[in-house]
Enzyme design. Sequence first.
Site, short mmCIF file in Angstrom:
data_model
loop_
_atom_site.label_atom_id
_atom_site.label_comp_id
_atom_site.label_asym_id
_atom_site.label_seq_id
_atom_site.Cartn_x
_atom_site.Cartn_y
_atom_site.Cartn_z
N LYS A 223 -32.80 -22.59 30.93
CA LYS A 223 -33.71 -21.04 30.37
C LYS A 223 -34.45 -20.67 31.03
O LYS A 223 -34.33 -20.51 32.42
CB LYS A 223 -34.93 -21.92 29.09
N TYR B 277 -29.70 -19.53 18.09
CA TYR B 277 -31.01 -20.37 17.36
C TYR B 277 -31.63 -19.79 15.73
O TYR B 277 -32.45 -19.30 15.18
CB TYR B 277 -31.97 -19.55 18.00
N ASN C 53 -40.67 -23.40 27.35
CA ASN C 53 -40.22 -25.41 27.91
C ASN C 53 -39.07 -25.11 28.60
O ASN C 53 -38.96 -26.40 28.28
CB ASN C 53 -40.73 -25.39 27.05
N HIS D 4 -33.86 -26.11 27.28
CA HIS D 4 -32.72 -26.77 25.58
C HIS D 4 -31.81 -27.63 25.63
O HIS D 4 -30.99 -28.04 26.52
CB HIS D 4 -32.42 -25.27 24.78
N GLU E 259 -22.85 -26.17 18.80
CA GLU E 259 -23.72 -25.23 20.14
C GLU E 259 -22.57 -24.98 21.00
O GLU E 259 -22.64 -24.28 21.76
CB GLU E 259 -24.81 -25.89 20.31
P1 IDP Z 1 -36.43 -27.96 21.00
O1 IDP Z 1 -35.82 -27.24 22.15
O2 IDP Z 1 -37.11 -29.12 21.90
O3 IDP Z 1 -35.12 -28.22 20.10
P2 IDP Z 1 -37.00 -26.39 18.47
O4 IDP Z 1 -38.11 -26.77 17.89
O5 IDP Z 1 -35.30 -26.72 18.62
O6 IDP Z 1 -37.56 -27.15 19.82
O7 IDP Z 1 -36.80 -24.64 19.17
C1 IDP Z 1 -36.73 -23.93 19.77
C2 IDP Z 1 -37.40 -23.29 20.86
O8 IDP Z 1 -38.42 -22.68 20.00
C3 IDP Z 1 -38.24 -24.11 21.56
O9 IDP Z 1 -37.62 -25.04 22.33
C4 IDP Z 1 -39.06 -23.18 21.97
O10 IDP Z 1 -38.74 -22.22 22.85
C5 IDP Z 1 -39.11 -22.74 21.02
N1 IDP Z 1 -40.31 -22.48 19.97
C6 IDP Z 1 -40.07 -23.61 19.20
N2 IDP Z 1 -41.78 -23.24 18.92
C7 IDP Z 1 -42.62 -22.78 18.71
C8 IDP Z 1 -43.52 -21.93 18.78
O11 IDP Z 1 -44.42 -22.43 17.79
N3 IDP Z 1 -43.58 -20.81 19.40
C9 IDP Z 1 -43.33 -20.28 20.59
N4 IDP Z 1 -41.90 -20.82 20.85
C10 IDP Z 1 -41.48 -21.98 19.89
MG MG Z 2 -33.43 -27.34 18.51
#
Ligand code: IDP
Ligand code: MG
Length: 150
Positions: free
Chosen positions: A9, A49, A112, A115, A126
Amino acid sequence: MERTLVVVKPDAMQRGLAGEIISRLERRGLRIVAMKMLHMDDAMAKKHYAVHEGKSFFEGLIKYITSSPIIAAVLEGPKAVEAARNTMGKTAPTEATPGTIRGDLALEIGYNLVHGSDSQETAKNEIPLFFTPEEIFTYERDIDQWIIES
Ligand code: IDP
Ligand code: MG
């Protein structure tokens, strides 16, 4: 063989962590079968997304993922989806175990670093958004005999 989509990312690109992240996944034993650098536009980000549309963080997530070029890759191996996600750690980095990418290198859920597809079904949806079939290679590495049980 199972495949998963990995995206390095924008925060990881900005922090110079692309090599570190790909290296950890590669050293685990996963085989790189496709890779490219690209700058996701709004439309592509919203498609990628789509499941998060309507959530409070959606707009911020789209802004974040389109804020810098990224590296997308397809990794292959036994249980590639699970292996990649375990190596990445939990979505919220403060909950991610030390030793994982997020647990070692990140603090905030909105930054984070990486992905990974969350299921084989998701991976199948995807991957075509990032790669044509011709861009995905089928090959074996000599070392695979020491990584993958036949
Ligand atoms: P993942 O990336 O671990 O699969 P997902 O729940 O699919 O997690 O969420 C996609 C991405 O959206 C996360 O990696 C993060 O970058 C962002 N994200 C998810 N929840 C939050 C939040 O509560 N605040 C801000 N960003 C979030
Ligand atoms: Mg996800």
